[in-house]
Scaffold this active site. Structure first.
Site, mmCIF file in Angstrom:
data_model
loop_
_atom_site.group_PDB
_atom_site.id
_atom_site.type_symbol
_atom_site.label_atom_id
_atom_site.label_comp_id
_atom_site.label_asym_id
_atom_site.label_seq_id
_atom_site.Cartn_x
_atom_site.Cartn_y
_atom_site.Cartn_z
ATOM 1 N N LYS A 13 0.912 -1.196 0.055
ATOM 2 C CA LYS A 13 -0.035 0.110 0.010
ATOM 3 C C LYS A 13 0.687 1.469 0.083
ATOM 4 C CE LYS A 13 -2.504 -0.925 3.894
ATOM 5 N NZ LYS A 13 -1.763 -2.136 4.199
ATOM 6 N N ARG A 88 -9.166 0.981 9.300
ATOM 7 C CA ARG A 88 -9.035 -0.402 9.456
ATOM 8 C C ARG A 88 -10.120 -1.057 10.360
ATOM 9 N NH1 ARG A 88 -3.219 0.389 9.030
ATOM 10 N NH2 ARG A 88 -1.858 -1.373 9.272
ATOM 11 N N ARG A 127 13.312 -10.022 3.568
ATOM 12 C CA ARG A 127 13.726 -8.522 3.880
ATOM 13 C C ARG A 127 14.690 -8.537 5.034
ATOM 14 N NH1 ARG A 127 8.664 -6.113 2.438
ATOM 15 N NH2 ARG A 127 8.077 -6.289 4.496
ATOM 16 N N ARG A 136 11.538 -2.119 10.217
ATOM 17 C CA ARG A 136 10.990 -1.753 11.358
ATOM 18 C C ARG A 136 10.864 -2.508 12.456
ATOM 19 N NH1 ARG A 136 5.615 -0.261 7.835
ATOM 20 N NH2 ARG A 136 4.609 -1.300 9.902
ATOM 21 N N ARG A 147 -0.337 -9.218 12.721
ATOM 22 C CA ARG A 147 -1.253 -8.386 12.002
ATOM 23 C C ARG A 147 -1.712 -8.772 10.966
ATOM 24 N NH1 ARG A 147 2.270 -3.807 9.849
ATOM 25 N NH2 ARG A 147 3.802 -5.320 9.295
HETATM 26 P P1 AMP Z 1 1.075 0.446 8.930
HETATM 27 O O1 AMP Z 1 2.359 1.196 8.508
HETATM 28 O O2 AMP Z 1 0.021 0.922 8.146
HETATM 29 O O3 AMP Z 1 1.268 -0.998 8.696
HETATM 30 O O4 AMP Z 1 0.804 0.512 10.493
HETATM 31 C C1 AMP Z 1 1.678 0.250 11.264
HETATM 32 C C2 AMP Z 1 0.806 0.239 12.788
HETATM 33 O O5 AMP Z 1 0.322 1.397 13.293
HETATM 34 C C3 AMP Z 1 -0.144 -0.872 12.918
HETATM 35 O O6 AMP Z 1 0.088 -2.234 13.102
HETATM 36 C C4 AMP Z 1 -1.316 -0.462 13.893
HETATM 37 O O7 AMP Z 1 -0.441 -0.852 15.383
HETATM 38 C C5 AMP Z 1 -0.875 1.144 13.805
HETATM 39 N N1 AMP Z 1 -2.003 1.684 12.820
HETATM 40 C C6 AMP Z 1 -1.654 2.460 11.657
HETATM 41 N N2 AMP Z 1 -2.882 2.621 11.065
HETATM 42 C C7 AMP Z 1 -4.127 2.148 11.932
HETATM 43 C C8 AMP Z 1 -5.527 2.533 12.180
HETATM 44 N N3 AMP Z 1 -6.052 3.144 10.937
HETATM 45 N N4 AMP Z 1 -5.812 2.036 13.138
HETATM 46 C C9 AMP Z 1 -5.300 1.402 14.248
HETATM 47 N N5 AMP Z 1 -3.824 1.366 14.186
HETATM 48 C C10 AMP Z 1 -3.270 1.885 13.237
#
Ligand code: AMP
Length: 201
Positions: A13, A88, A127, A136, A147
Site C-alpha cells: 500500500k 482499519r 527482507r 521496522r 497483524r
Molecule cells: P502500517 O504502517 O499501516 O502497517 O501501520 C503500522 C501500525 O500502526 C499498525 O500495525 C497499527 O498498530 C498502527 N496503525 C496504523 N494505522 C492504524 C489504524 N488506521 N488504526 C489502528 N492502528 C493503526
C-alpha cells in the site's frame, strides 16, 4: 481525487500510495507513518501507541480518527488524498464517512490490493535476512502473522462494506510493482468514468 488503499500489511500500500501521490499530485495520508512519527517525537499519542504498534495490534479508533480528521482539513489535501492504512475498522470507516460528509466530499474509489498471505510472510523473511537491523520493529514474521490475523478479523470486513456501497475496485497485488500501479490507474479511470456517466445521466 480521493481514495482508500485497502489490503493486508505488507501488500504494498505504501509503495503504491507514493506512486499515486507523485502521479496525481495528491496527499498521502498514512496513519502508520503518522503514528511512527509520533512515537519518534515521544508525543503523548506516540507514548500511547508505541507498545500497541510493536505488538501489531490496532491503536484505539479515537486516536487514529482524530489524527486523520486533523490532516484532512489541511491545505495539502485540497487537491485530494490517498488514505493508506486507514480505515482499519468499521468504526473508522463510519467516522471517515461522517468527516467527508461534513466537508461535502466523497470517495472516488476504494482500491483493494489482493495478495497471498504466505507469499507476504516469505517477503518479510527475505527482507530481514537481507537487511538485519534496518527494518521496522514490527517487521518480523511473528508480528506479521499477528497483524494478518488482526487484518482478517477487524479490517477485512471493510471489503464487503465498500463492495456494498459500489466503490470497491480490486487489483492483483502480487504482480510486479509497475504492473500493480498500471492496474490501479486503470481501475481509477474506470471508477471516475462511471462516476462521470452517473452524474451526466
Ligand atoms: P502500517 O504502517 O499501516 O502497517 O501501520 C503500522 C501500525 O500502526 C499498525 O500495525 C497499527 O498498530 C498502527 N496503525 C496504523 N494505522 C492504524 C489504524 N488506521 N488504526 C489502528 N492502528 C493503526
Amino acid at each position: 481525487m480521493r481514495l482508500i488503499l485497502l489490503g493486508p500489511p505488507g501488500a504494498g500500500k505504501g509503495t503504491q500510495a507514493k506512486r499515486l501521490m507523485d502521479r496525481h499530485a495528491i496527499a498521502q495520508l498514512s496513519t502508520g507513518d503518522m503514528l511512527r512519527a509520533a512515537v519518534k517525537d515521544g508525543s503523548e499519542i506516540g507514548q500511547k501507541a508505541k507498545d500497541i504498534m510493536v505488538r501489531g495490534d490496532l491503536v484505539p479508533d479515537d486516536i487514529v480518527i482524530q489524527i486523520v480528521s486533523d490532516r484532512i482539513e489541511a491545505d495539502d489535501c485540497s487537491n485530494g488524498f490517498i488514505l493508506d492504512g486507514f480505515p482499519r475498522t468499521v468504526a473508522q470507516a463510519e467516522a471517515l464517512e461522517t468527516m467527508l460528509h461534513q466537508h461535502g466530499l466523497s470517495l472516488d474509489a476504494v482500491v483493494e490490493l489482493q495478495v497471498d498471505e504466505e507469499a507476504l510472510a516469505a517477503r518479510v523473511e527475505k527482507r530481514r535476512a537481507e537487511n538485519p537491523g534496518a527494518v521496522r520493529d514490527d517487521d518480523t514474521v511473528e508480528a506479521l502473522r499477528h497483524r494478518l490475523t488482526v487484518y482478517r478479523e477487524q479490517t477485512a470486513p471493510l471489503i464487503s462494506h465498500y463492495r456494498g456501497t459500489g466503490v470497491l475496485r480490486s487489483v492483483d497485488g502480487m504482480k510486479p510493482i509497475d504492473d500493480v500501479a498500471g492496474d490501479i490507474e486503470r481501475v481509477l479511470a474506470e471508477a471516475r468514468g462511471t462516476d462521470a456517466l452517473q452524474q451526466a445521466g
